[in-house]
Design a protein around this motif. Structure first.
Motif, PDB file in Angstrom:
ATOM      1  N   SER A   1      -8.692  -1.900  17.459  1.00 20.29           N
ATOM      2  CA  SER A   1      -8.342  -0.602  18.039  1.00 20.29           C
ATOM      3  C   SER A   1      -8.384   0.541  17.023  1.00 20.29           C
ATOM      4  O   SER A   1      -8.168   1.694  17.382  1.00 20.29           O
ATOM      5  CB  SER A   1      -6.939  -0.666  18.664  1.00 20.29           C
ATOM      6  OG  SER A   1      -5.937  -0.706  17.647  1.00 20.29           O
ATOM      7  N   GLY A   2      -8.669   0.205  15.759  1.00 19.94           N
ATOM      8  CA  GLY A   2      -8.683   1.243  14.725  1.00 19.94           C
ATOM      9  C   GLY A   2      -7.290   1.771  14.446  1.00 19.94           C
ATOM     10  O   GLY A   2      -7.040   2.974  14.500  1.00 19.94           O
ATOM     11  N   PRO A   3      -6.358   0.887  14.115  1.00 23.45           N
ATOM     12  CA  PRO A   3      -4.957   1.282  13.959  1.00 23.45           C
ATOM     13  C   PRO A   3      -4.734   2.209  12.764  1.00 23.45           C
ATOM     14  O   PRO A   3      -5.501   2.170  11.803  1.00 23.45           O
ATOM     15  CB  PRO A   3      -4.231  -0.042  13.742  1.00 23.45           C
ATOM     16  CG  PRO A   3      -5.258  -0.908  13.106  1.00 23.45           C
ATOM     17  CD  PRO A   3      -6.563  -0.511  13.748  1.00 23.45           C
ATOM     18  N   PRO A   4      -3.677   3.017  12.825  1.00 18.19           N
ATOM     19  CA  PRO A   4      -3.362   3.891  11.705  1.00 18.19           C
ATOM     20  C   PRO A   4      -2.717   3.153  10.524  1.00 18.19           C
ATOM     21  O   PRO A   4      -2.659   3.685   9.426  1.00 18.19           O
ATOM     22  CB  PRO A   4      -2.391   4.903  12.298  1.00 18.19           C
ATOM     23  CG  PRO A   4      -1.727   4.175  13.422  1.00 18.19           C
ATOM     24  CD  PRO A   4      -2.788   3.245  13.960  1.00 18.19           C
ATOM     25  N   ALA A   5      -2.263   1.925  10.764  1.00 12.87           N
ATOM     26  CA  ALA A   5      -1.596   1.159   9.706  1.00 12.87           C
ATOM     27  C   ALA A   5      -2.593   0.785   8.615  1.00 12.87           C
ATOM     28  O   ALA A   5      -3.770   0.543   8.877  1.00 12.87           O
ATOM     29  CB  ALA A   5      -0.973  -0.109  10.285  1.00 12.87           C
ATOM     30  N   ASP A   6      -2.093   0.725   7.391  1.00 16.49           N
ATOM     31  CA  ASP A   6      -2.892   0.299   6.255  1.00 16.49           C
ATOM     32  C   ASP A   6      -3.395  -1.125   6.494  1.00 16.49           C
ATOM     33  O   ASP A   6      -2.644  -1.993   6.923  1.00 16.49           O
ATOM     34  CB  ASP A   6      -2.017   0.352   4.995  1.00 16.49           C
ATOM     35  CG  ASP A   6      -2.753  -0.108   3.761  1.00 16.49           C
ATOM     36  OD1 ASP A   6      -3.747   0.556   3.391  1.00 16.49           O
ATOM     37  OD2 ASP A   6      -2.334  -1.128   3.183  1.00 16.49           O
ATOM     38  N   ARG A   7      -4.653  -1.376   6.213  1.00 13.75           N
ATOM     39  CA  ARG A   7      -5.255  -2.695   6.439  1.00 13.75           C
ATOM     40  C   ARG A   7      -4.492  -3.798   5.709  1.00 13.75           C
ATOM     41  O   ARG A   7      -4.318  -4.895   6.232  1.00 13.75           O
ATOM     42  CB  ARG A   7      -6.711  -2.690   6.009  1.00 13.75           C
ATOM     43  CG  ARG A   7      -7.406  -4.002   6.271  1.00 13.75           C
ATOM     44  CD  ARG A   7      -8.909  -3.891   6.046  1.00 13.75           C
ATOM     45  NE  ARG A   7      -9.587  -5.128   6.326  1.00 13.75           N
ATOM     46  CZ  ARG A   7      -9.892  -5.581   7.530  1.00 13.75           C
ATOM     47  NH1 ARG A   7      -9.577  -4.879   8.603  1.00 13.75           N
ATOM     48  NH2 ARG A   7     -10.507  -6.735   7.680  1.00 13.75           N
ATOM     49  N   GLN A   8      -4.036  -3.526   4.487  1.00 12.67           N
ATOM     50  CA  GLN A   8      -3.297  -4.534   3.725  1.00 12.67           C
ATOM     51  C   GLN A   8      -1.995  -4.906   4.429  1.00 12.67           C
ATOM     52  O   GLN A   8      -1.594  -6.072   4.440  1.00 12.67           O
ATOM     53  CB  GLN A   8      -3.009  -4.046   2.304  1.00 12.67           C
ATOM     54  CG  GLN A   8      -2.377  -5.104   1.416  1.00 12.67           C
ATOM     55  CD  GLN A   8      -3.268  -6.324   1.225  1.00 12.67           C
ATOM     56  OE1 GLN A   8      -4.429  -6.184   0.877  1.00 12.67           O
ATOM     57  NE2 GLN A   8      -2.725  -7.510   1.460  1.00 12.67           N
ATOM     58  N   LEU A   9      -1.335  -3.950   5.033  1.00  5.93           N
ATOM     59  CA  LEU A   9      -0.104  -4.216   5.774  1.00  5.93           C
ATOM     60  C   LEU A   9      -0.379  -5.156   6.950  1.00  5.93           C
ATOM     61  O   LEU A   9       0.359  -6.113   7.184  1.00  5.93           O
ATOM     62  CB  LEU A   9       0.514  -2.908   6.263  1.00  5.93           C
ATOM     63  CG  LEU A   9       1.802  -3.022   7.057  1.00  5.93           C
ATOM     64  CD1 LEU A   9       2.914  -3.589   6.193  1.00  5.93           C
ATOM     65  CD2 LEU A   9       2.192  -1.661   7.599  1.00  5.93           C
ATOM     66  N   VAL A  10      -1.462  -4.891   7.666  1.00  5.54           N
ATOM     67  CA  VAL A  10      -1.835  -5.739   8.795  1.00  5.54           C
ATOM     68  C   VAL A  10      -2.202  -7.134   8.303  1.00  5.54           C
ATOM     69  O   VAL A  10      -1.790  -8.143   8.889  1.00  5.54           O
ATOM     70  CB  VAL A  10      -2.990  -5.094   9.595  1.00  5.54           C
ATOM     71  CG1 VAL A  10      -3.438  -6.006  10.726  1.00  5.54           C
ATOM     72  CG2 VAL A  10      -2.569  -3.737  10.147  1.00  5.54           C
ATOM     73  N   ASP A  11      -2.948  -7.228   7.203  1.00  5.76           N
ATOM     74  CA  ASP A  11      -3.305  -8.521   6.617  1.00  5.76           C
ATOM     75  C   ASP A  11      -2.060  -9.292   6.187  1.00  5.76           C
ATOM     76  O   ASP A  11      -1.960 -10.505   6.413  1.00  5.76           O
ATOM     77  CB  ASP A  11      -4.228  -8.341   5.416  1.00  5.76           C
ATOM     78  CG  ASP A  11      -5.616  -7.854   5.795  1.00  5.76           C
ATOM     79  OD1 ASP A  11      -5.980  -7.890   6.986  1.00  5.76           O
ATOM     80  OD2 ASP A  11      -6.340  -7.423   4.874  1.00  5.76           O
ATOM     81  N   ASP A  12      -1.106  -8.603   5.572  1.00 10.03           N
ATOM     82  CA  ASP A  12       0.143  -9.243   5.134  1.00 10.03           C
ATOM     83  C   ASP A  12       0.939  -9.776   6.318  1.00 10.03           C
ATOM     84  O   ASP A  12       1.530 -10.861   6.247  1.00 10.03           O
ATOM     85  CB  ASP A  12       1.000  -8.284   4.321  1.00 10.03           C
ATOM     86  CG  ASP A  12       0.423  -7.985   2.948  1.00 10.03           C
ATOM     87  OD1 ASP A  12      -0.526  -8.680   2.519  1.00 10.03           O
ATOM     88  OD2 ASP A  12       0.922  -7.030   2.314  1.00 10.03           O
ATOM     89  N   LEU A  13       0.961  -9.011   7.406  1.00  7.84           N
ATOM     90  CA  LEU A  13       1.661  -9.457   8.610  1.00  7.84           C
ATOM     91  C   LEU A  13       1.020 -10.730   9.145  1.00  7.84           C
ATOM     92  O   LEU A  13       1.712 -11.704   9.454  1.00  7.84           O
ATOM     93  CB  LEU A  13       1.654  -8.369   9.681  1.00  7.84           C
ATOM     94  CG  LEU A  13       2.229  -8.771  11.038  1.00  7.84           C
ATOM     95  CD1 LEU A  13       3.688  -9.184  10.928  1.00  7.84           C
ATOM     96  CD2 LEU A  13       2.064  -7.636  12.032  1.00  7.84           C
TER      97      LEU A  13
END
Length: 78
Positions: free
Chosen positions: A16-28
């Motif tokens: 969806s092209g989220p505003p969250a930093d990619r690293q944050l999403v990867d960490d989750l």
């Protein structure tokens, strides 16, 4: 093994092209995968055996340490 519904939701979120930093999403995703693995391989079997002391020990040693490491920023992944 990660939950399929969580994995599907994460893939949709990434797409969806989220505003969250990619690293944050990867960490989750990494943290969830690690939790799901411990739950499936150790917590659920201990619960099925009604081994509550063992279950609590696993929770206290592995999951509390992992969460505490993330909260303090010390990569508690093991």
């Amino acid at each position: 093994m990660p939950s399929r519904s969580f994995t599907t939701a994460m893939a949709a979120y990434r797409d969806s092209g989220p505003p969250a930093d990619r690293q944050l999403v990867d960490d989750l995703q990494t943290g969830w995968d690690a939790y799901a693995d411990v739950a499936a391989s150790r917590l659920i079997p201990a619960g099925n055996r009604n081994a509550l002391i063992e279950w609590a020990g696993i929770r206290d040693r592995e999951e509390t340490a992992r969460a505490t490491g993330r909260l303090s920023g010390t990569a508690g992944t093991g």
